[in-house]
Design a protein around this motif. Structure first.
Motif, mmCIF file in Angstrom:
data_model
loop_
_atom_site.group_PDB
_atom_site.id
_atom_site.type_symbol
_atom_site.label_atom_id
_atom_site.label_comp_id
_atom_site.label_asym_id
_atom_site.label_seq_id
_atom_site.Cartn_x
_atom_site.Cartn_y
_atom_site.Cartn_z
ATOM 1 N N SER A 1 0.843 -1.207 0.000
ATOM 2 C CA SER A 1 0.000 0.000 0.000
ATOM 3 C C SER A 1 0.872 1.248 0.000
ATOM 4 O O SER A 1 0.526 2.256 -0.623
ATOM 5 N N ASP B 1 -5.424 -1.608 -5.257
ATOM 6 C CA ASP B 1 -4.845 -2.071 -3.995
ATOM 7 C C ASP B 1 -5.821 -2.996 -3.273
ATOM 8 O O ASP B 1 -6.810 -2.549 -2.707
ATOM 9 N N GLU B 2 -5.509 -4.277 -3.291
ATOM 10 C CA GLU B 2 -6.333 -5.298 -2.619
ATOM 11 C C GLU B 2 -7.803 -5.137 -2.946
ATOM 12 O O GLU B 2 -8.665 -5.134 -2.059
ATOM 13 N N GLN C 1 -7.684 0.888 -0.852
ATOM 14 C CA GLN C 1 -8.080 -0.154 0.091
ATOM 15 C C GLN C 1 -9.165 0.381 1.035
ATOM 16 O O GLN C 1 -10.080 -0.346 1.385
HETATM 17 MG MG LIG Z 1 -2.111 -2.827 2.046
#
Ligand SMILES: [Mg+2]
Ligand SMILES: Nc1ncnc2c1ncn2[C@@H]1O[C@H](COP(=O)(O)OP(=O)(O)O)[C@@H](O)[C@H]1O
Lengths: 265, 428
Positions: free
Chosen positions: A49, A176-177, A93
């Motif tokens: 991240s 991101d994820e 995220q």
């Molecule tokens: Mg992360």
């Protein structure tokens, strides 16, 4: 064709408790072009991240060494909105919730921000594009009149990030994820959205902890990140290998002396 | 000027206005009180050197209706227009007249509905509270009166357009009295503006008498001019199971000190006092927003949001009081201000005075810049900083925006909000 290059990137962040700068990224190198999909995998707390936020320009992350180039131009001194208008996008995220601003109004503002004052998107074109993308993502029309992310479930927020991606059409999207907390159906929908963007004018950096997402969005290149560095780069098979052997396995194989935050099975 | 002479002037003015003796007597009493009374107090806010009282006789002056632009007719509301002391438009639909609803200027009410008027006028706000309430009654020169009979529910909002006439050399001393009889229901919107460049005080009071089971929605868009020093006092007396919602958008350009007061008198009453304020330039604004739970099982909510731009100052005091015996009551308040420049000053003070154990009380307060996480999110989509800031602020103020029942007034509020924010941002 657009390019995104990360060169020997070192990033530190101020630790809340000790108030000291702590180095998180310790020399990242990465180079990608539109038309390509790269994946970054890595255990928790490794700096994935941090890398995405630093590329986007989140002000808490300080570049202490190295550079980030978008189409050959350094962007590390640019504010986040300018980077966005130059073609970067980050599906976050933890998206912010903003009361009082509807999703539709926000999307229009984002689209118009990158168009000239005398070339703003017409209401008709906007609605057409919105309808098409809502359908693609299996989203209800009512989502657009709700306040931005307010009271959205985790899955709704993720879909909404992808909706923005489809509406804004950036050159590079960092995800991101995007798979965290999604059930298999939602995962398929989100993947369908991202895959619909694939083409010569779009590149993506997909950050994930698990291999599962990469069954649906097949990457060209897979990087493995540990302790603030990219420790291995390969093809899609590298992700499968990780799935079988775990991060600890790869670490031992590479002879790295790194403590992993979470236990890998 | 001698006291006797001033009293004689009040008598003459009252006669000219055909006021009943009862109103004149109350004016004279109030005038006598002025000697003994002090300006109201407000924590952390200084305004005692402001010209809030104009030392001149009560006079009747007509304002020229041509001077105020007529909006296109808005059929979504029942509209009343008062310009200075002159009532320009007031028309109550026939079916409401037949149902016994009374909507008149305040002096017609004093003359033609003397009993009703005397029973309620300045009973919620009392002349002896402070110097400015006494001044208000002694020198009252404008206002409106609304009575809604038992169980009558008015669907269309009533919108009062009150325009201060600063082309004249007169203060505006205005009183709105709303009496909602048992089980009745009304939505009232007031919109305050100023025409003209004279320096004048505005002394603006509102009394809402919400009797048992009634419901009053009161919204206000305050847009008084930069040459006006304003004192306002707005108070609701709330009976058993009655509901009062305040939604105030305080957008005055001039210095303003204001008291909001909700008195939960009967069991099961409910008050929600919402206010947003934007201050600019060198403006100073101080607000007390008080809700008092007296009856059992009453609910009192305060939500104040402010945006302080340029070199201005804004103080929000939220005062939640639960009186001993108000079992099972609830009090909750939020006071938040955004500070948008280095020169801006402000505070948000929750004050809780609780004399009863069996209650639920909460508060939240914040003073600071716009939320950086929200800013980052909007900007990460390419939206420029200033536009993103305005969007975040609009969200921050959203609770009051959405509570205003007229689309037209809501749009007006959004427009002046955008203008103030854009102007203020140039200063940053
Ligand atoms: Mg992360
Ligand atoms: N804003 C921040 N403030 C303080 N520490 C941070 C911040 N962001 C990340 N970190 C720290 O940096 C390390 C890497 O975090 P992160 O980049 O979120 O990892 P990943 O996404 O790979 O799980 C962690 O030790 C985390 O605590």
């Amino acid at each position: 064709m657009a390019t995104l290059e990360v060169k020997d990137l070192h990033v530190s962040v101020k630790d809340e408790e000790s108030k000291k700068e702590k180095e998180i990224l310790k020399g990242i190198n990465l180079s990608m072009k539109t038309g390509e999909i790269h994946a970054i995998m890595g255990p928790n707390g490794t700096g994935k991240s941090t890398l995405s936020q630093t590329i986007m320009g989140q002000p808490n992350y300080h570049v202490t060494q190295g550079d980030i180039l978008l189409n050959g131009e350094s962007i590390i001194d640019m504010p986040v909105d300018e980077r966005a208008r130059k073609g970067l996008f980050l599906a976050m995220q933890y998206p912010a919730e903003i009361q009082g601003v509807t999703n539709a109004e926000f999307l229009r503002a984002a689209i118009n921000a990158r168009r000239a004052d005398d070339d703003q998107i017409s209401v008709m074109d906007f609605i057409k594009k919105l309808d098409k993308n809502l359908k693609l993502l299996d989203m209800n029309e009512s989502m657009t009149e709700r306040y931005l992310n307010e009271g959205f479930s985790g899955g709704e927020k993720k879909r909404n990030e992808i909706l923005q991606l489809l509406m804004i059409e950036p050159s590079f999207a960092i995800l991101d994820e995007i798979d965290s907390g999604l059930d298999i159906d939602a995962l398929k929908v989100v993947s369908k959205g991202v895959n619909s963007m694939r083409g010569d004018n779009f590149g993506s950096l997909i950050i994930t902890h698990y291999q599962r997402l990469l069954n649906y969005i097949v990457p060209d290149t897979v990087h493995v990140m540990m302790d603030g560095r990219i420790v291995k780069t390969g093809g899609p098979d590298l992700a499968k290998k990780l799935e079988d052997e775990g991060y600890a396995g790869l670490r031992d194989e590479l002879g790295l002396d790194i403590k992993l935050v979470d236990d890998e099975d | 000027m001698t006291e006797l002479k001033v009293e004689q002037q009040l008598v003459t003015a009252s006669e000219e206005n055909n006021e009943p003796q009862s109103l004149l007597d109350r004016r004279l009493e109030a005038y006598k009180l002025m000697d003994k009374l002090q300006l109201p107090k407000m924590q952390r806010f200084k305004f005692h050197d402001w010209p809030l009282i104009k030392n001149q006789p009560l006079k009747w002056v007509a304002s020229d209706p041509q001077a105020v632009l007529e909006d296109e007719a808005d059929h979504e509301v029942i509209k009343v227009v008062q310009f200075g002391q002159s009532t320009i438009q007031i028309a109550l639909p026939k079916e409401l007249q037949d149902a016994g609803v009374i909507l008149t200027d305040i002096f017609t009410a004093a003359r033609e509905h003397e009993n009703l008027f005397n029973k309620f006028f300045m009973t919620a706000i009392k002349p002896e509270e402070n110097l400015l309430t006494a001044y208000h009654l002694a020198y009252l020169n404008a206002g409106l009166f609304l009575y809604i009979p038992r169980n009558v529910q008015i669907e269309k909002p009533i919108e009062a357009e009150l325009i201060q006439d600063n082309t004249q050399d007169e203060p505006l001393i205005s009183h709105i009295l709303v009496i909602a009889d048992r089980g009745s229901k009304v939505k009232f919107i007031q919109h305050l503006t100023t025409v003209g460049e004279n320096e004048e005080p505005a002394n603006m009071m509102i009394e809402l008498i919400a009797q048992d089971n009634s419901e009053i929605d009161f919204s206000s868009l305050d847009e008084l001019g930069s040459h006006t020093h304003t004192y306002f006092k707005r108070r609701a007396d709330i009976g058993r199971d009655a509901h009062v919602e305040w939604a105030v958008g305080l957008m005055n350009d001039g210095n303003t000190v204001g008291d909001m007061d909700s008195e939960l008198l009967g069991e099961g009453g409910y008050a929600n006092s919402k206010m947003i304020a934007v201050t600019t330039r060198q403006q100073e604004v101080g607000i007390n927003n008080r809700v008092t739970n007296r009856g059992k099982h009453t609910t009192g909510l305060i939500n104040q949001r402010g945006v302080i731009l340029e070199g201005s100052e804004l103080i929000f005091n939220g005062i939640g009081q639960i009186i001993h015996g108000a079992h099972g009551s609830k009090a909750d308040q939020q006071n938040r201000v955004l500070i948008m420049s280095d020169q801006a000053r402000g505070d948000a003070n929750p004050i809780l005075l609780i004399d009863e154990n069996d209650v639920e009380a909460g508060h939240a307060a914040s003073v600071g810049p716009v939320d950086p996480h929200q800013m980052y999110y909007l900007m990460s989509r390419g939206i420029p900083r200033k536009q993103a800031e305005r969007m975040v602020i609009r969200g921050f103020l959203g609770a009051v925006l959405s509570a205003i029942p007229s689309k037209d007034v809501r749009n007006k509020l959004v427009t002046i909000l955008e203008r103030k924010l854009t102007d203020g941002q140039q200063y940053q």
